[in-house]
Scaffold this motif. Structure first.
Motif, PDB file in Angstrom:
ATOM      1  N   THR A 169       0.851  -1.183   0.000  1.00  0.00           N
ATOM      2  CA  THR A 169       0.000   0.000   0.000  1.00  0.00           C
ATOM      3  C   THR A 169       0.887   1.234   0.000  1.00  0.00           C
ATOM      4  OG1 THR A 169      -1.950   1.003   1.018  1.00  0.00           O
ATOM      5  CG2 THR A 169      -0.183   0.296   2.502  1.00  0.00           C
ATOM      6  N   TYR A 170       0.278   2.394  -0.103  1.00  0.00           N
ATOM      7  CA  TYR A 170       1.040   3.642  -0.108  1.00  0.00           C
ATOM      8  C   TYR A 170       0.829   4.369   1.219  1.00  0.00           C
ATOM      9  CZ  TYR A 170      -3.489   5.807  -1.199  1.00  0.00           C
ATOM     10  OH  TYR A 170      -4.797   6.208  -1.166  1.00  0.00           O
ATOM     11  N   GLY A 171       1.799   5.198   1.576  1.00  0.00           N
ATOM     12  CA  GLY A 171       1.755   5.886   2.863  1.00  0.00           C
ATOM     13  C   GLY A 171       1.730   7.391   2.732  1.00  0.00           C
ATOM     14  N   THR A 172       2.041   8.061   3.844  1.00  0.00           N
ATOM     15  CA  THR A 172       1.975   9.522   3.902  1.00  0.00           C
ATOM     16  C   THR A 172       2.905  10.170   2.890  1.00  0.00           C
ATOM     17  OG1 THR A 172       1.496   9.354   6.270  1.00  0.00           O
ATOM     18  CG2 THR A 172       2.180  11.499   5.437  1.00  0.00           C
ATOM     19  N   PHE A 173       4.119   9.642   2.753  1.00  0.00           N
ATOM     20  CA  PHE A 173       5.089  10.259   1.852  1.00  0.00           C
ATOM     21  C   PHE A 173       4.620  10.179   0.401  1.00  0.00           C
ATOM     22  CE2 PHE A 173       9.443  10.187  -0.239  1.00  0.00           C
ATOM     23  CZ  PHE A 173       9.601  11.557  -0.128  1.00  0.00           C
ATOM     24  N   ALA A 174       3.990   9.083   0.031  1.00  0.00           N
ATOM     25  CA  ALA A 174       3.454   8.974  -1.324  1.00  0.00           C
ATOM     26  C   ALA A 174       2.343   9.990  -1.543  1.00  0.00           C
ATOM     27  CB  ALA A 174       2.929   7.568  -1.576  1.00  0.00           C
ATOM     28  N   CYS A 175       1.484  10.201  -0.535  1.00  0.00           N
ATOM     29  CA  CYS A 175       0.424  11.208  -0.655  1.00  0.00           C
ATOM     30  C   CYS A 175       1.019  12.602  -0.831  1.00  0.00           C
ATOM     31  CB  CYS A 175      -0.462  11.179   0.585  1.00  0.00           C
ATOM     32  SG  CYS A 175      -1.499   9.708   0.741  1.00  0.00           S
ATOM     33  N   GLU A 176       2.048  12.903  -0.071  1.00  0.00           N
ATOM     34  CA  GLU A 176       2.681  14.216  -0.191  1.00  0.00           C
ATOM     35  C   GLU A 176       3.297  14.408  -1.569  1.00  0.00           C
ATOM     36  OE1 GLU A 176       3.780  14.672   4.573  1.00  0.00           O
ATOM     37  OE2 GLU A 176       5.240  13.803   3.182  1.00  0.00           O
ATOM     38  N   ALA A 177       3.949  13.356  -2.087  1.00  0.00           N
ATOM     39  CA  ALA A 177       4.555  13.440  -3.408  1.00  0.00           C
ATOM     40  C   ALA A 177       3.492  13.606  -4.492  1.00  0.00           C
ATOM     41  CB  ALA A 177       5.407  12.200  -3.674  1.00  0.00           C
ATOM     42  N   MET A 178       2.380  12.871  -4.373  1.00  0.00           N
ATOM     43  CA  MET A 178       1.297  13.032  -5.339  1.00  0.00           C
ATOM     44  C   MET A 178       0.705  14.433  -5.264  1.00  0.00           C
ATOM     45  SD  MET A 178      -0.831   9.433  -5.505  1.00  0.00           S
ATOM     46  CE  MET A 178      -0.927   9.109  -3.740  1.00  0.00           C
ATOM     47  N   ALA A 179       0.549  14.962  -4.064  1.00  0.00           N
ATOM     48  CA  ALA A 179       0.024  16.319  -3.917  1.00  0.00           C
ATOM     49  C   ALA A 179       0.937  17.338  -4.580  1.00  0.00           C
ATOM     50  CB  ALA A 179      -0.151  16.649  -2.439  1.00  0.00           C
ATOM     51  N   ALA A 180       2.237  17.032  -4.623  1.00  0.00           N
ATOM     52  CA  ALA A 180       3.201  17.914  -5.285  1.00  0.00           C
ATOM     53  C   ALA A 180       3.250  17.694  -6.793  1.00  0.00           C
ATOM     54  CB  ALA A 180       4.590  17.706  -4.680  1.00  0.00           C
ATOM     55  N   GLY A 181       2.428  16.778  -7.295  1.00  0.00           N
ATOM     56  CA  GLY A 181       2.404  16.525  -8.735  1.00  0.00           C
ATOM     57  C   GLY A 181       3.569  15.694  -9.219  1.00  0.00           C
ATOM     58  N   LYS A 182       4.160  14.891  -8.342  1.00  0.00           N
ATOM     59  CA  LYS A 182       5.283  14.042  -8.733  1.00  0.00           C
ATOM     60  C   LYS A 182       4.785  12.641  -9.100  1.00  0.00           C
ATOM     61  CE  LYS A 182       7.638  17.598  -7.747  1.00  0.00           C
ATOM     62  NZ  LYS A 182       8.137  18.464  -8.844  1.00  0.00           N
ATOM     63  N   LEU A 183       5.537  11.989  -9.925  1.00  0.00           N
ATOM     64  CA  LEU A 183       5.196  10.621 -10.325  1.00  0.00           C
ATOM     65  C   LEU A 183       5.661   9.669  -9.231  1.00  0.00           C
ATOM     66  CD1 LEU A 183       3.960   9.062 -12.710  1.00  0.00           C
ATOM     67  CD2 LEU A 183       6.286   8.731 -13.567  1.00  0.00           C
ATOM     68  N   VAL A 184       4.735   8.904  -8.672  1.00  0.00           N
ATOM     69  CA  VAL A 184       5.051   7.999  -7.563  1.00  0.00           C
ATOM     70  C   VAL A 184       5.093   6.570  -8.083  1.00  0.00           C
ATOM     71  CG1 VAL A 184       4.310   7.110  -5.320  1.00  0.00           C
ATOM     72  CG2 VAL A 184       4.037   9.546  -5.867  1.00  0.00           C
ATOM     73  N   VAL A 185       6.163   5.860  -7.728  1.00  0.00           N
ATOM     74  CA  VAL A 185       6.314   4.446  -8.056  1.00  0.00           C
ATOM     75  C   VAL A 185       6.358   3.680  -6.746  1.00  0.00           C
ATOM     76  CG1 VAL A 185       7.688   2.694  -9.231  1.00  0.00           C
ATOM     77  CG2 VAL A 185       7.622   5.035 -10.138  1.00  0.00           C
ATOM     78  N   SER A 186       5.483   2.655  -6.621  1.00  0.00           N
ATOM     79  CA  SER A 186       5.374   1.932  -5.363  1.00  0.00           C
ATOM     80  C   SER A 186       4.727   0.584  -5.631  1.00  0.00           C
ATOM     81  CB  SER A 186       4.538   2.734  -4.360  1.00  0.00           C
ATOM     82  OG  SER A 186       4.583   2.169  -3.072  1.00  0.00           O
ATOM     83  N   TYR A 187       4.843  -0.324  -4.664  1.00  0.00           N
ATOM     84  CA  TYR A 187       4.211  -1.633  -4.779  1.00  0.00           C
ATOM     85  C   TYR A 187       2.835  -1.594  -4.140  1.00  0.00           C
ATOM     86  CZ  TYR A 187       2.976  -6.386  -3.351  1.00  0.00           C
ATOM     87  OH  TYR A 187       2.288  -7.555  -3.117  1.00  0.00           O
ATOM     88  N   LEU A 188       1.797  -1.888  -4.933  1.00  0.00           N
ATOM     89  CA  LEU A 188       0.424  -1.866  -4.447  1.00  0.00           C
ATOM     90  C   LEU A 188      -0.210  -3.238  -4.621  1.00  0.00           C
ATOM     91  CD1 LEU A 188      -0.933   1.466  -6.000  1.00  0.00           C
ATOM     92  CD2 LEU A 188       0.148   1.133  -3.760  1.00  0.00           C
ATOM     93  N   SER A 189      -0.944  -3.651  -3.608  1.00  0.00           N
ATOM     94  CA  SER A 189      -1.783  -4.844  -3.719  1.00  0.00           C
ATOM     95  C   SER A 189      -3.125  -4.400  -4.301  1.00  0.00           C
ATOM     96  CB  SER A 189      -1.981  -5.488  -2.339  1.00  0.00           C
ATOM     97  OG  SER A 189      -2.939  -6.518  -2.413  1.00  0.00           O
ATOM     98  N   GLU A 190      -3.397  -4.787  -5.539  1.00  0.00           N
ATOM     99  CA  GLU A 190      -4.588  -4.279  -6.218  1.00  0.00           C
ATOM    100  C   GLU A 190      -5.869  -4.698  -5.506  1.00  0.00           C
ATOM    101  OE1 GLU A 190      -4.432  -5.326 -10.297  1.00  0.00           O
ATOM    102  OE2 GLU A 190      -2.619  -4.158 -10.713  1.00  0.00           O
ATOM    103  N   SER A 191      -5.919  -5.921  -4.975  1.00  0.00           N
ATOM    104  CA  SER A 191      -7.147  -6.380  -4.328  1.00  0.00           C
ATOM    105  C   SER A 191      -7.486  -5.542  -3.106  1.00  0.00           C
ATOM    106  CB  SER A 191      -7.007  -7.853  -3.931  1.00  0.00           C
ATOM    107  OG  SER A 191      -5.948  -8.024  -2.987  1.00  0.00           O
ATOM    108  N   VAL A 192      -6.452  -5.103  -2.371  1.00  0.00           N
ATOM    109  CA  VAL A 192      -6.674  -4.281  -1.184  1.00  0.00           C
ATOM    110  C   VAL A 192      -7.358  -2.980  -1.558  1.00  0.00           C
ATOM    111  CG1 VAL A 192      -5.482  -2.854   0.521  1.00  0.00           C
ATOM    112  CG2 VAL A 192      -4.827  -5.246   0.230  1.00  0.00           C
ATOM    113  N   HIS A 193      -6.891  -2.339  -2.622  1.00  0.00           N
ATOM    114  CA  HIS A 193      -7.413  -1.033  -2.983  1.00  0.00           C
ATOM    115  C   HIS A 193      -8.747  -1.136  -3.711  1.00  0.00           C
ATOM    116  CE1 HIS A 193      -3.109  -0.523  -2.228  1.00  0.00           C
ATOM    117  NE2 HIS A 193      -3.480   0.637  -1.718  1.00  0.00           N
TER     118      HIS A 193
END
Length: 594
Positions: A510-534
């Motif tokens: 899943t993604y955390g606070t830092f990923a949210c902050e980066a997305m809010a800044a308009g940056k491209l975020v790369v991370s491992y996500l479990s699709e079923s969870v989301h």
């Protein structure tokens, strides 16, 4: 016949002996020359006036109230005192303190009338009391409170159980954290903004709306409001005077306590979001951290080692059990100190008896079961965790799940993957300051995109798995890779603004606070996500999904199709605003706070 020098000496001695007596007698009869406290101070009706008419020697917090007057630039303070030696000496000390604070022109000594009547007090705007006692005892409500109410005055008083109960029962005023200057100033503004019923009847207090300036009392000329001080920072160990953005704890129907972990400032963000969404809620956040830790906003800071001290624990018991109607327990940590153990289970009986409504909040390792996570995720970061740590976290997760099940309390989680561990919980999304992270710098326009990785703890982010590949791409001049660890928050924000790509975590799903902050800044975020969870929470974050083994190919494909990468990054601010600006989180707590 006595010589002239001798007569002069006798005259001087008489003056020295009888001057204190004459002064006391003059003060004791001075009340006959004025009919109201405002007249005694020589103030016009346009000047806001605070009055204190209780025993000066019994109120140890008056010094702090005087120190707070610079924050209330238009207010004067009347000290109505008796002519006994103790009160007179105490007033002299307070006047010296006022001179040192530069507010002596706004502090007035007024000799107490032989009979203190409501008419005498009614010309003031608010009554104030402190109640900061050196022995830590909780004071009884003084009789003068009834005089204040009969005079139609709202009361601003130091937080103690009996006092708070009195003010809540009669809708008679506001409390402040004793010793906190911004807390007192805020309480004065809030009390001034809620009129007292003209008939003196008992009525519920009007819910505070969190505004920082109070309207001018009826019949008064408008004056410039004092600088806003929205929230107290009321801690013996905390930085006094630092404003916090939630409605400070008051006397309204919902008084929300939060504590004590405040990981990544999430508890502070939740307090802010809830108070913004529900005007009837006021809040107080207690944070227990080692002195060396990064500090996020809080009202009370408990240095972690002192949390075991008896006096600190007793203060916390008084604060929680007498002050809160609702409590959000963060990370299953105890809220009454450590008298009852190292988790919240030992505190629950006392909280229940006190009638405090409790909810539990979890963020990750305090509820995430390592063994089950390993079974669900081939990429699980627990494979990299030290064996001793993995065993300890397993024990912690099992214990906290048992507490959650057996207590039957509402349970909230800040990341959706935790619903795998506690499926009965409610998702309360992470909260970030979307506007504070806004950045207009375009991404993917440089020949070598800047790729940032900033782990808080390496094994929880999969850092050691991806570091060799990212360094290899850097060495080949494909990317400009920057690894950042232990950086202050403001400096980290600057580095995010300079980046094109932020690689968050590759081992948790899943993604955390830092990923949210980066997305809010308009940056491209790369991370491992479990699709079923989301999918379970109907969430499709604009994050490029990758594992440690696919990261190199993922970055190379993003560089090849920069336009698509930039469009995906541009979706970030809107996504974060929709799900993580606090509105959805506050809504998750609606049923609990209702």
């Amino acid at each position: 016949m006595t010589s002239s020098p001798a007569r002069r000496l006798v005259s001087v001695m008489r003056r020295r002996v009888y001057s204190p007596v004459r002064t006391a007698l003059r003060e004791a009869t001075a009340w006959r020359s004025y009919s109201t406290v405002r007249e005694a101070c020589g103030l016009s009706d346009a000047v806001p006036l605070l009055v204190h008419a209780g025993r000066i020697v019994d109120d140890r917090c008056l010094g702090a109230i005087i120190d707070a007057l610079p924050r209330l630039a238009t207010y004067h303070l009347a000290l109505v005192h008796g002519w006994t030696g103790g009160d007179r000496a105490a007033v002299e000390g307070l006047l010296r303190r006022a001179r040192a604070a530069g507010v002596d022109a706004r502090v007035h000594r007024v000799v107490r009338p032989r009979r203190l009547t409501p008419d005498f007090l009614a010309a003031a705007d608010l009554a104030v009391h402190g109640f900061c006692r050196p022995d830590g005892s909780s004071p009884l409500v003084p009789e003068v409170f009834d005089d204040y109410r009969a005079a139609g005055l709202r009361i601003v008083a130091g937080n103690a159980r009996g006092v708070r109960d009195y003010l809540v029962r009669h809708g008679a005023g506001e409390v402040f954290a004793t010793g906190s200057l911004p807390s007192f100033a805020t309480a004065v503004r809030r009390a001034a903004s809620v009129p007292t019923p003209a008939d003196g009847s008992d009525s519920a207090p009007t819910p505070a709306d969190g505004s920082d300036s109070a309207p001018v009392p009826a019949g008064r000329a408008a004056t410039a409001p004092a600088p806003a001080t929205p929230v107290p920072a009321s801690a013996p160990a905390g930085p006094s005077g630092v404003p916090t953005p939630w409605t400070p704890l008051g006397t309204g129907p919902v008084r929300l306590g939060l504590g004590t972990a405040n990981y990544a400032g999430q508890l502070a963000a939740i307090a802010t979001a809830v108070c913004a969404a529900r005007p009837a809620v006021s809040a107080e956040l207690v944070m227990a951290k080692p002195p060396s830790s990064f500090r996020y906003p809080a009202d009370v800071y408990l240095h972690f080692p002192t949390e075991h001290h008896l006096d600190v624990q007793l203060d916390q018991i008084r604060r929680v059990l007498s002050g809160y109607t609702h409590l959000i327990v963060d990370a299953f940590r105890p809220v009454l100190g450590r008298l009852n153990g190292d988790d919240i289970a030992g505190d629950l009986p006392a909280l229940t008896r006190a009638g405090v409504k409790v909810a539990l909040l979890a963020h990750g390792s305090e509820i995430r079961h390592p063994v089950e996570h390993l079974d669900r995720h081939a990429e699980s970061g627990f494979r990299d965790a030290p064996e001793e740590l993995r065993a300890r976290l397993t024990t912690v997760a099992q214990r906290n799940r048992q507490i959650a099940r057996e207590s039957g309390l509402p349970l909230f989680v800040t990341t959706p993957d935790l619903l795998d561990d506690v499926p009965w919980a409610t998702w309360a999304p992470l909260v970030v300051d979307v506007d504070g992270w806004a950045c207009d710098r375009p991404v993917m326009e440089r020949s070598r995109p800047v790729v940032l990785h900033a782990p808080s703890t390496r094994w929880t982010k999969g850092t050691d798995r991806i570091l060799p590949d990212l360094q290899e791409l850097h060495d080949r001049k494909v990317i400009d890779f920057r690894l950042v660890e232990g950086m202050p928050h403001d400096e980290m924000r600057r580095l995010v603004f300079e980046a094109d790509v932020v690689t968050e975590q590759f081992v948790m799903g899943t993604y955390g606070t830092f990923a949210c902050e980066a997305m809010a800044a308009g940056k491209l975020v790369v991370s491992y996500l479990s699709e079923s969870v989301h999918e379970r929470v109907d969430l499709r974050p604009p994050i490029v999904n990758a594992t440690a083994t696919t990261l190199v190919k993922t970055i190379e494909s993003l560089i090849e199709d920069r336009a698509t990468a930039a469009r995906l990054a541009a979706e970030g601010p809107g996504f974060v605003r929709e799900h993580h600006d606090g509105r959805r989180t506050a809504a998750a707590f609606d049923a609990f706070l209702r």
